[in-house]
Design a protein around this motif. Sequence first.
Motif: not given
Length: 410
Positions: A209-214
């Motif tokens: 769950v470590h996304d930093f873009e959408s």
Amino acid sequence: MPVEELERQYAALQGANLKLDLTRGKPAAAQLDLSDELDGILNGDFTAEDGTDVRNYGNLRGIPEARQLGAELLDVAPEDVMAGGNASLTLMFYVLDAAMHYGILHRPWRDAGPAKAICPVPGYDRHFTLTDSFGMAPVTVAMQDDGPDMDAVERLVQDDPTVRCIWCVPKHSNPTGCTYSPEVVERIARLPKLAAPGFLVLWDNAYAVHDFESPAVELTPILPLARAAGTADAIAMFASTSKITHAGSGVAFVGGGAELLDALERRFSAFMIGPDKVNQLRHARLLSGRLAEHMHSHAVSVQPKFEAVQAGLEQGLGGTGLATWTRPRGGYFVSLDTQPGLAKEVVGLAADAGVVLTPAGATFPGGKDPDDRNIRIAPTFATLDEVVAAIDVLALCIRLASARKSTEAA
């Protein structure tokens, strides 16, 4: 730029008394602050949703709320999850120990002779340390943009019955940041069918769950594919809250098929009565229904640092052909490749200029990168200003090392 000018710039850096550190992927204090509500969140209510008094013994598989949280991280059902203590690395050790010395669903690996582990590279140094601690020989395969080289992996498990497992970090992989493609996930799900009995897929979804873009990167769930292939009990899945809440006091999870979890519970019951259920309840109450919101707050903190890495590398090295690097959409690392034979020199130059980097070769078993070119960049723990300064130094060191090499070859 002439090597003499690069030498002058480097000497000026050495006199600047810098003390910058990009060595390990730890959350910064601002990220840890996001979970300070854990302190006191139970407010004297120690009862889990099934009526369990979490202060007491028992519940080896963890309380229902914690298993639900693990299910969300691993993209499985709660019954497919066991919630443990604070470290997924510990659970990995326990699983390897069970497979090596006691057997999980088959005879112990040690009874079948030598044991080898497939290690995609560049990869996670802690996985390699675990492999080594059990006397397993690492067998490396190249990590590609969509995951491990599966042609090479399948040949290995078919041709060599001593290959017992494969390490996987399937989303925002450490250190390249790649996410396994649907085809790669499907082939890995079928892999135990090609291998000797007792083979395990070690699926460490540390950055689920470590996304930093959408929008967030989607990872194909492996367990349904494994069930369709009849291999669900050969897939040992891992995750934790270590980089979600407080890194040193989180909750870890192991997931898989029913027979796998039954076998692990039987083994675990020999040395534990139950996990820290108080901590499990704390985490469930903090994150239940708001995990996405919580991780968005992490992304707000982390993304500017990764953007600074990309901007600094592009400004200092773009178009030179002196290095290539990954552009992750999540996770904790950027993987950079120098020209062959220069990574150790670059890391040494950076250290002498006040910038500490992960040792060259750390992303390979035994710390030995055969091409001496890979460097792992870990920007999360440093401040944004420190990241900017450190990447400028790194770029200069790469240019200097490359210029020295060209001068020597001339």
